[in-house]
Design an enzyme around this catalytic site. Structure first.
Site, PDB file in Angstrom:
ATOM      1  N   ASP A  77       0.824  -1.210   0.000  1.00 46.72           N
ATOM      2  CA  ASP A  77       0.000   0.000   0.000  1.00 46.72           C
ATOM      3  C   ASP A  77       0.855   1.256   0.000  1.00 46.72           C
ATOM      4  O   ASP A  77       2.070   1.206   0.190  1.00 46.72           O
ATOM      5  CB  ASP A  77      -0.957  -0.011   1.207  1.00 46.72           C
ATOM      6  CG  ASP A  77      -0.278  -0.421   2.503  1.00 46.72           C
ATOM      7  OD1 ASP A  77       0.961  -0.302   2.588  1.00 46.72           O
ATOM      8  OD2 ASP A  77      -0.972  -0.856   3.430  1.00 46.72           O
ATOM      9  N   ASN A 148      -7.294  -2.885  14.354  1.00 44.03           N
ATOM     10  CA  ASN A 148      -8.682  -3.170  13.972  1.00 44.03           C
ATOM     11  C   ASN A 148      -8.776  -4.376  13.030  1.00 44.03           C
ATOM     12  O   ASN A 148      -9.819  -4.619  12.438  1.00 44.03           O
ATOM     13  CB  ASN A 148      -9.331  -1.934  13.323  1.00 44.03           C
ATOM     14  CG  ASN A 148      -8.643  -1.526  12.026  1.00 44.03           C
ATOM     15  OD1 ASN A 148      -7.695  -2.175  11.584  1.00 44.03           O
ATOM     16  ND2 ASN A 148      -9.121  -0.447  11.421  1.00 44.03           N
ATOM     17  N   HIS A 150      -6.987  -4.856  10.254  1.00 46.75           N
ATOM     18  CA  HIS A 150      -6.734  -4.627   8.835  1.00 46.75           C
ATOM     19  C   HIS A 150      -5.450  -5.309   8.389  1.00 46.75           C
ATOM     20  O   HIS A 150      -4.523  -5.513   9.169  1.00 46.75           O
ATOM     21  CB  HIS A 150      -6.772  -3.134   8.465  1.00 46.75           C
ATOM     22  CG  HIS A 150      -5.593  -2.309   8.869  1.00 46.75           C
ATOM     23  ND1 HIS A 150      -5.718  -1.004   9.309  1.00 46.75           N
ATOM     24  CD2 HIS A 150      -4.260  -2.559   8.887  1.00 46.75           C
ATOM     25  CE1 HIS A 150      -4.521  -0.514   9.559  1.00 46.75           C
ATOM     26  NE2 HIS A 150      -3.614  -1.436   9.319  1.00 46.75           N
ATOM     27  N   GLU A 155      -9.425  -2.146   5.399  1.00 46.84           N
ATOM     28  CA  GLU A 155     -10.055  -1.803   6.674  1.00 46.84           C
ATOM     29  C   GLU A 155     -11.309  -2.660   6.890  1.00 46.84           C
ATOM     30  O   GLU A 155     -11.798  -3.298   5.948  1.00 46.84           O
ATOM     31  CB  GLU A 155     -10.458  -0.324   6.648  1.00 46.84           C
ATOM     32  CG  GLU A 155      -9.285   0.641   6.474  1.00 46.84           C
ATOM     33  CD  GLU A 155      -8.502   0.881   7.768  1.00 46.84           C
ATOM     34  OE1 GLU A 155      -8.412  -0.032   8.611  1.00 46.84           O
ATOM     35  OE2 GLU A 155      -7.970   1.996   7.920  1.00 46.84           O
TER      36      GLU A 155
HETATM   37  C1  GLP Z   1      -0.262   0.099   8.681  1.00 50.64           C
HETATM   38  C2  GLP Z   1      -0.037  -0.646   7.341  1.00 50.64           C
HETATM   39  C3  GLP Z   1      -0.221  -2.113   7.532  1.00 50.64           C
HETATM   40  C4  GLP Z   1       0.389  -2.487   8.863  1.00 50.64           C
HETATM   41  C5  GLP Z   1      -0.450  -1.958   9.974  1.00 50.64           C
HETATM   42  C6  GLP Z   1       0.120  -2.129  11.365  1.00 50.64           C
HETATM   43  O1  GLP Z   1      -1.053   1.193   8.585  1.00 50.64           O
HETATM   44  N1  GLP Z   1      -0.787  -0.205   6.220  1.00 50.64           N
HETATM   45  O2  GLP Z   1       0.356  -2.817   6.434  1.00 50.64           O
HETATM   46  O3  GLP Z   1       0.461  -3.890   8.992  1.00 50.64           O
HETATM   47  O4  GLP Z   1      -0.869  -0.657   9.718  1.00 50.64           O
HETATM   48  O5  GLP Z   1       0.996  -1.103  11.696  1.00 50.64           O
HETATM   49  P1  GLP Z   1       2.084  -1.260  12.828  1.00 50.64           P
HETATM   50  O6  GLP Z   1       3.022  -2.329  12.335  1.00 50.64           O
HETATM   51  O7  GLP Z   1       2.772   0.085  12.890  1.00 50.64           O
HETATM   52  O8  GLP Z   1       1.386  -1.653  14.070  1.00 50.64           O
END
Ligand code: GLP
Length: 253
Positions: A77, A148, A150, A155
């Site tokens: 992404d 959440n 995702h 989402e």
């Molecule tokens: C982000 C990314 C995801 C990631 C998630 C968790 O926004 N788009 O690919 O796995 O949220 O983030 P973090 O690893 O900082 O907890």
């Protein structure tokens, strides 16, 4: 896809040990495909979670353990509206964490472009999907998980058959990610994200999660109902998924 295999979990003493183990899996994959004369296609993730994993890959590369000359990457992404030069772009993140330190060929790097005009986005997202297929499909997709549930930026509410597209970010995700931004530059409201179906097409998936703050989400993703309300639950329908967990995130499972 029927429910054929519940994802397996591997619990490590801490996130560093888990990240090292996953980096070793990547090295083994690249080497075994190289030995067969085959390239390797990796799906890559951003966020705080994979930082130690990329550090482990950098170290293995500088120790001469692994080359990325035969590797092609597709990132999950990118924030819409952020230029590649923006320090908060996932393009920058990936270059800082991995690409600038290894011998990957620049043409083999794919991160969705956050500057595509709205009128071009649909065609652009279709071409991102085609590029993955043309590369032979993703051999190993690396994932984190949002609090959440995702995956990528899919989402809650994301369809099981979704493909690369523009998504609106949830308030919770924007709050979680605000730590990486400043007051002046707020978290963007939209992103381009691979879809759930794109992720599920990967031959193998490795999801990392650290800390107690992710434990309830991990528990639901692994053992709760398969529902768009928790997109990571779709991984229950994938035949070859492993959760790499530390003690904290495994707490409830
Ligand atoms: C982000 C990314 C995801 C990631 C998630 C968790 O926004 N788009 O690919 O796995 O949220 O983030 P973090 O690893 O900082 O907890």
């Amino acid at each position: 896809m029927n429910k054929t295999a519940t994802p397996t979990t591997q619990v490590f003493p801490d996130s560093a040990a888990a990240s090292q183990a996953l980096a070793m899996e990547v090295v083994a994959l690249i080497k075994s495909r190289e030995a067969q004369g085959l390239p390797t296609v990796l799906g890559l993730a951003t966020g705080g979670t994979p930082i130690q994993f990329y550090e482990a890959l950098r170290k293995l590369h500088s120790a001469g353990e692994i080359s990325f000359r035969t590797v092609t990457t597709f990132n999950l992404d990118e924030y819409l509206g952020l230029d590649r030069a923006d320090p908060h772009s996932y393009w920058q993140f990936m270059h800082e964490q991995l690409f600038d330190h290894v011998d990957i060929l620049p043409d083999n790097i794919h991160v969705p472009d956050g500057t595509i005009a709205d009128s071009e986005l649909e065609a652009y997202c279709r071409s991102y999907e085609s590029s993955i297929v043309e590369a032979g499909g993703i051999d190993l997709q690396i994932l984190g998980i949002g609090t959440n549930g995702h995956i990528g930026f899919n989402e809650p509410g994301a369809a099981r058959d979704s493909r690369t597209r523009v998504v609106d970010l949830c308030e919770k995700t924007r709050n979680d990610n605000a730590v990486h931004f400043t007051e002046e530059q707020q978290v963007p409201t939209r992103a381009i994200s691979m879809g759930c179906a794109t992720i599920l097409d990967a031959k193998r998936i490795a999801l990392m999660a650290w800390g107690e703050r992710k434990a309830a989400t991990v528990q639901s993703a692994l053992h709760g109902p398969i529902t768009p309300e928790l997109p990571a639950s779709f991984l229950q329908e994938h035949p070859d998924t492993t959760y790499y967990l530390d003690k904290g995130s495994a707490g409830g499972s």
